[in-house]
Design a protein around this motif. Structure first.
Motif: not given
Lengths: 398, 398, 398, 398
Positions: B356-357, B359, B368-370, B372, B380, B382, B384, B391-393
């Protein structure tokens, strides 16, 4: 096999050379002429051309030159053709043939008088799609041609001389209108006389003398109208599209920005995506094989096959002359703000047109305007009373 | 210049000959072999081939034969290759290389042992769009490849032998899956090991033994999955599309039904619109230059340039063998209804994948999940929590 | 007119509210529930909702609540439905109905036992294109359905809870596969039993537990296969496409990135282009009316018309249960790496399928495999000898 | 809620009624007027309209009529508006407002004098795509607008009166040019003065008096040109496209034949595919939600919201008057074969334009014509010497 003297080392000379020598071609560029020695030498090295020179006459007269290809700025075409005629070498000249019809006529007459083989390098008539579309039209796929639209638009040419009206003879019309006009003419029929032109042109964006945007209509003897749209002001890449509308069908061609090749990239690969693309990230629309898609391959195939077979190619200097005459009318129309006749002192096609398609008689009293199937399946007729002129509708079977 | 012995006079032999001799090509088909004398003679006359024969060995051994092109049904490839090896002639074989991996391996070993130049005529890897797309992927335009989709679907092949499992080795997978598999492999990377395959196939429409419809997934060592979709049941013409999805971008190719050429005709011209088109009225989608769009031109350019330069072409018999091994796994999976390993006794690429790439760490606590941008312009995140997994934002700047 | 209690203030609650109150609609959201008081209050103000609360039961029981719309994270559906049942209010629940089939079954049974009106808010079945395509399929436009493909892919959801497997029940399959599965089912026929599923899924890019990319095949009793493709790894915006292939035709739908709206901008306008667009410069592909294009309008029209008319809507909780059962099989298949049966304890459709289309007899001896017109205009038949199995070809009239 | 008197029972009355009453709309058509009693009664029954009449005044004056919608042939608009004014009812009139500018001005003046709410039902300005595109242009996404193209072409209208010049006021220009002109005006800016028009029109196919094909250019005070193309001669369905080109970007809209909905059917379903589709087999391109795609929904939302809010709608009778004045100039140009001024006795926008975009100074000596990145990564500048006019090119960093 043909051994070519290439005159010119710009973008067009590069595309011509790649097309001539590309793939498993049997033809070769054996000498290249350019004004700038360094650039010409580099060009020769890059493309494996054995000889280069800054003397145009030398390239033309060279014993290994079977045919001359002119890829020079517009103001140099006449001189180059004259040298080829002098050397009695077949000559292929890039578009437009000349800066105006008078100059084009001189060029035409000098080659014809000398009996020299001549080809007009109107590549966009030769794209694989355009060739097949023209053949379909000739086979009747769209019926009688009523209207065509040919559009070429991008953010402006790469070389300085294009932007100088003295050297080029004009702006976007001279640069690209020549393509669009000949494409329209090819759909309408090249033996149909172009009668008159109305044209809008303006310098909307750039600090130049010539027009950077123009739209024109060419009316032909059959009643067909061929629309050309050219711009050096377009944003988004190169917009290269043609449309034909006839009594029995329609054709839409998109040669560049929507050809079934779509790429999204968040961060560019660093490479050259496509001629006149505007960005290297986001959605991009490359073209698979640019030289083929622009018609160069099929064009040189026709030209050199014609030369070997002793027949004229599809596009000759005469075609170049007709296109220049139409462009002259367009420029006059921009001045006078009215339709201007196309002045063709030399016309080798047919005279007269065909008029309106014959009205279809429905019965003794009515002509048929339209027949259509309604959502409920019944057929509705719209009819015109031949004597009173009254229009009525009638549902068949009711 | 190469002088070619063409084995086979079917549709594929015709396309190969047109591609080899087309335009201003320097290569020539000098002898053609076919089983049926009348048909072979007619083929020779139509394409200007000076010599024809119904003896395969004669065509191959002919003194004017520089290279052999095999355009025969699948069950004849092995014999034809053996004859070429015997005659010590370079040999180019149409796809698939064989009916299965065992046969492919025999073919590969016989040419390699003899040191014979060999090319695998996988034309769809060579379409102008595919070549450019592969180059873009290699340059990083889409980042790490995650998934590919290659689809070929049409209403079924033109010749009877395709429909006979004995002769062909299978159905739509053997006919077209070989293309789709090699396209996927070219995007993922040809040195990446194909690990396993799951495949659905069925005989949905035709009264035949073999599958007329199949969908399969090939999983590679990098974690990428290459999807192939083949059908002899498709209605609407020929559906020829490829897609690639990577961490940084996407590519969509449409080679046939949507290439920027769109025709509506109320009453047909009577002509041949395009290979596998289904109608001659209504909206139709021809292709400009079919031989070029299908990759034949670029393929033979690579093959014959490679032959002359003494280097291997892009596609060799080894590639044909790998493709056969993947197809074998697909057929096994259709039987066992589970993922089946790709059995490659000969593997010349890399081992292992990349996982996997990594993290992206946001800070000491979070991955960092995302990231945007929201409609209101704020960004924003997202995130972990690395230890708790929570998971939080978080809105930046707030 | 319906007075709605909206549960949830996220993106989905916003889209639902806009769709319900948009244009000249007669329905109203009269109370909104959210967990966070500030956010809920802001939502109420922005959308003109007269009352807001952080007590779910209060919103549901409110006297002005005619019907309850659940736009909450997956793990809260069951509780919300239970409260609606308790209050004897009609209830519409967002997709997926539950985190798995067992939970979905409980939800279904509680509403059915109580005789409560229930609708499953599967918006993508209701897009204008999908509705018309389903109707065309039902009218026979593509013949017998053989294969469908439904794809939803984008760079990942906007809210944190989607990325937490506990709360959502899974990854991209639970988030989007539910759409794709129900679209495929709608094309194949909702009364046709889904038999088994094979599915690949992986976590290719994100630091999460659940799959961010998956492809699955659902095999139905008629032999049709419905393919679903979901990704949170796609780059380029939101890829929302459906395809159907049948014995007599094909349908291709593109709902998002290629809908006839194409913009190139060198420097962004600063605005919100489209949901999940990735950039604000270069070529962009907005959608005209997002809420309509995503099916929200037609969905609530059906739901509320059904409620008023006392008929079930097109999509009920039963459909949600079937979809969950198919997703459960997909997840099992990801583990076992083989086809897994769809376990449907409650099945209300037909049993058995239709098998292969009956072979067309050509004459006493042969079955017809294929009939095709050749370039020369003649018709070629490919025939199979019923007794020997031999395949032959025959040109009609020859 | 608005209670509507619908005047007219033709295709347009049907579309208006469906749009007004469709989905979960709160508005109702409460009375319908038609000239033919049987047809009017059938219309009322089909659409659930409680009352019908063959007396126009009765429908307008009815106590349950809140607003009047005119969906009548062009020659009846004036009379219908007069009756609405007499009854002091808000009035919405279909396009074109009148048969010419003089008549339009009378209509405008009578409603304004009476202080009656009036809306011009120019639906194609209100399609979801057009609305979003206009908003993008207003936000600066394409920079300064240079050129627009709006095209509507199909095989001709459904009702007889369109084909009668007396009743309609003209041909394809009056029928569809009004749409195209107002779309162009909306992109250029509705407060920018239209200066002059050049127009080609001809009766190419049908046995009628009026033009069945026309192309015109409208030049605006900013220098922008808006092109309109209309045809009753198009084959292939309905061609409905718009384009905008500006200094910073481009927009392409396709509303009908290529909206992401593509169907191939070998044998038709027997159903109604789409308005003005030409066939029921082969490749077809339906539209998802026709009433929405044609702008009817968003149009009535704006109109009736405006009525309730006491503000003017986006399109008023004044806009209808401007469009008629532009069409008058187009008809004059067809006669005089030159550019004709747009005669606007009432002009409420700005005077004067903006001229050419200011030349970008490169340094003390040069203006910048163009900056471009070359394939090798270097940046080339094309510059103009402000005093000498000479054009030169310069590679940055060299």
């Amino acid at each position: 096999m043909a051994r070519i003297a290439m005159l010119g080392t710009g973008l067009i000379g590069m595309f011509y050379t790649v097309a001539l020598q590309g793939k498993r071609g049997r033809d070769e560029v054996t000498v290249v002429y350019g004004r700038d020695p360094e650039r010409t030498k580099a060009f020769a090295e890059k493309h494996g051309v054995p000889r280069w020179t800054t003397e145009m006459a030398e390239a033309i007269a060279a014993s290994e030159t079977d045919a001359v290809v002119i890829g020079l700025p517009n103001h140099l075409h006449k001189e180059a053709v004259a040298l080829a005629v002098e050397a009695k070498k077949p000559v292929l000249c890039t578009k437009p043939l000349a800066r105006n019809a008078a100059e084009a006529r001189e060029i035409l007459e000098v080659v014809e008088k000398a009996g020299i083989f001549h080809g007009y390098l109107e590549d966009l008539v030769y794209t694989p799609k355009t060739l097949k579309a023209i053949a379909s039209v000739q086979q009747g796929a769209v019926g009688k041609v009523l209207w065509t639209r040919s559009r070429e638009a991008h953010p402006g040419p790469h070389s300085d001389w294009f932007w100088n009206k003295e050297l080029s003879g004009g702006g976007a019309i001279v640069d690209m209108g020549c393509h669009c006009i000949e494409i329209g003419r090819s759909f309408v029929g090249k033996d149909v006389r172009p009668l008159e032109v109305v044209c809008w042109g303006d310098t909307q964006v750039h600090p130049i003398e010539a027009e950077d945007h123009a739209v024109g209509l060419v009316r032909y003897a059959t009643g067909a109208v061929a629309q050309f749209e050219v711009a050096w002001t377009f944003r988004g890449g190169m917009d290269l599209r043609d449309e034909v509308s006839g009594t029995e069908g329609s054709i839409w061609l998109n040669h560049w920005l929507r050809t079934g090749f779509e790429v999204f990239s968040s961060g560019g690969p660093g490479g050259y995506v496509a001629e006149k693309a505007e960005s290297e990230t986001g959605w991009m629309f490359p073209v698979g094989d640019e030289a083929a898609a622009l018609g160069y391959e099929a064009m040189f195939t026709d030209m050199l096959d014609a030369l070997e077979a002793g027949r004229p190619p599809v596009e000759t200097f005469y075609d170049g002359y007709v296109v220049n005459a139409i462009m002259d009318a367009a420029y006059r129309s921009m001045e006078t703000k009215r339709w201007e006749p196309v002045e063709l002192e030399i016309w080798r096609g047919t005279e007269g047109g065909e008029g309106r398609a014959a009205a279809a008689a429905y019965d003794e009293r009515y002509d048929l305007i339209k027949r259509e199937r309604m959502p409920d399946g019944r057929v509705k007729l719209i009819l015109k009373d031949r004597s009173s002129g009254e229009v009525v509708q009638k549902v068949e079977g009711s």
